[in-house]
Design an enzyme around this catalytic site. Structure first.
Site, PDB file in Angstrom:
ATOM      1  CE1 TYR A  35      -3.322  -2.653  -0.060  1.00 40.96           C
ATOM      2  CE2 TYR A  35      -3.921  -2.133   2.190  1.00 40.96           C
ATOM      3  CZ  TYR A  35      -4.127  -2.854   1.036  1.00 40.96           C
ATOM      4  OH  TYR A  35      -5.144  -3.776   0.986  1.00 40.96           O
TER       5      TYR A  35
ATOM      6  CE  LYS B  14       0.934 -17.682  -2.189  1.00 36.38           C
ATOM      7  NZ  LYS B  14       0.092 -18.882  -2.112  1.00 36.38           N
TER       8      LYS B  14
ATOM      9  CG  ASP C 189      -2.599 -19.910  -0.374  1.00 37.55           C
ATOM     10  OD1 ASP C 189      -1.871 -19.761   0.628  1.00 37.55           O
ATOM     11  OD2 ASP C 189      -2.244 -20.597  -1.354  1.00 37.55           O
TER      12      ASP C 189
ATOM     13  CG  ASP D 162      -7.447  -4.168   3.597  1.00 37.86           C
ATOM     14  OD1 ASP D 162      -8.519  -4.142   4.214  1.00 37.86           O
ATOM     15  OD2 ASP D 162      -7.201  -3.421   2.634  1.00 37.86           O
TER      16      ASP D 162
ATOM     17  CG  ASP E   4     -12.994  -6.259   5.483  1.00 40.87           C
ATOM     18  OD1 ASP E   4     -12.728  -5.651   6.537  1.00 40.87           O
ATOM     19  OD2 ASP E   4     -13.446  -5.707   4.470  1.00 40.87           O
TER      20      ASP E   4
END
Ligand code: NAD
Length: 351
Positions: A135, A186, A218, A242, A246
């Site tokens: 980001y 990852k 994942d 992020d 959620d």
């Protein structure tokens, strides 16, 4: 205790008003000052983070924020859009640690889309790094190649010290809970997160009582749905956090229930609900204010070190739920549907 109150856009002003009502009802010495941010900042000063708002936030002990964003700002240049105000204030205040609890209240077990036995008793704390990663990494942008085709670029980047400081926050929290951390990365594909994993393992040596495990993002996304109760504290980078936070929020039934805290090195914090500005329901007094009220409780706990009043607010929320009060997003047959402001009143009454 000086608090900068930044209602923002959409449902922001409605839900923040309820949290302010609850804070006042505690009868503690608070100085609250309001300022615009996001679209409201753009309207007031042509900037989603007006200089006066940033100054107020810098001079305050804590920031209570509603939410920012509205579709009507989608055509503005990127640096004037509401979300940019939020990214900038996090960066300016150096709020690198985002704490997002996902806790399922027993009364709301049926509001989750998962089977009650999968989610009953769920209590996860997601610790998300907030000021680094893809980001913020440079270079970024959309450029045009020599052949005329456009190319989009973002850069995933973490320094060792950035990983180390979020690791310490996560391990300290784990020490106060069940001493179990899952670090999500990852590392099989991305070098940035290979370093992430190495640093997590190094920091873990300083907390021998805490059990550290690792999971690819994942798989973590899948496990959160399959068997969420296996997690206690999860620590991860900005973009994975992020998305996973959620996802975790929906395990609890409604995103309208989930608070968050973003802390700097000295526990100064910005407290806000995990959801956005919900422009689809703004101005109707039907939003769920509990995430914002619970964010105020986190503020009492983490910045003001006032565990007693934090628990008072959390207990008042539980009582309002136990008494059957529900905003539309968590309403089920047999409970009492109330408006946003009425839910605020119910929490104050429970206090
Ligand atoms: P959103 O979280 O605003 O809304 C998603 C859905 O959840 C909507 O149907 C909304 O009505 C519902 N919802 C959200 N909060 C609720 C509450 N308290 N009570 C009841 N229902 C609630 O996400 P979105 O629709 O993707 O984004 C809307 C705007 O919010 C966009 O401009 C986005 O950029 C912005 N946004 C801001 C933040 C933030 O301020 N931290 C976070 C996410 C999105």
């Amino acid at each position: 205790m000086k608090i900068a109150v930044l209602p923002g856009d959409g449902i922001g002003p409605e839900i923040v008003a309820q949290a302010v009502k609850v804070l006042h009802a505690l009868n503690i010495n608070l100085e609250l000052q309001e300022a615009p941010i996001g679209g409201a900042g753009y309207e007031a000063a042509g900037d989603p983070l007006p200089a006066a708002t940033l100054k107020l936030a810098q001079e305050s002990d804590a920031v209570l924020l509603g939410a920012v964003g509205d579709w009507k700002y989608d055509t503005l240049p990127r640096d004037q859009r509401p979300e940019r105000g939020l990214l900038r204030i996090r960066k300016e205040l150096n709020l690198f640690a985002n704490l997002r609890p996902a806790l399922l209240y027993p009364e709301l077990a049926s509001a989750s889309t998962l089977k009650p036995e999968v989610v009953a008793g769920l209590d996860i704390m997601i610790v998300r790094e907030l000021t680094g990663d893809i980001y913020f990494g440079q270079p970024r942008g959309i450029t045009t190649l020599e052949n005329g085709e456009r190319e989009g670029i973002n850069t995933m980047r973490y320094s060792e010290s950035e990983i180390r400081r979020i690791a310490h926050v996560a391990f300290s929290i784990a020490m106060k809970r069940n001493k179990k951390i899952c670090s999500v990365d990852k590392a099989n594909v991305l070098e940035t997160t290979e370093l992430w994993r190495q640093v997590m393992i190094e920091v873990a040596k300083e907390y021998p009582e805490v059990e550290l495990s690792h999971m690819y993002v994942d798989n973590a996304a899948m496990q959160l749905i399959r068997a969420p109760k296996q997690f206690d504290v999860m620590v991860t980078g900005n973009i994975f956090g992020d998305i996973l936070s959620d996802e975790a929020s929906m395990l609890t039934g409604s995103i309208g229930m989930l608070p968050s805290a973003s802390l700097d090195q000295h526990n100064k914090g910005m407290y806000e609900p995990s959801h956005g500005s919900a422009p689809d329901i703004a101005g109707k007094d039907i939003a769920n204010p509990l995430a914002t009220i619970l964010s105020a409780a986190m503020m009492l706990r983490y910045t003001f070190n006032d565990e007693v009043n934090a628990v008072r607010v959390e207990d008042a929320v539980k009582k309002a739920l136990a008494d059957g009060y529900r905003t539309a997003d968590i309403w089920t047959e047999g409970t009492r549907k109330v408006k946003c402001s009425e839910m605020g009143d119910a929490v104050v009454a429970a206090l």
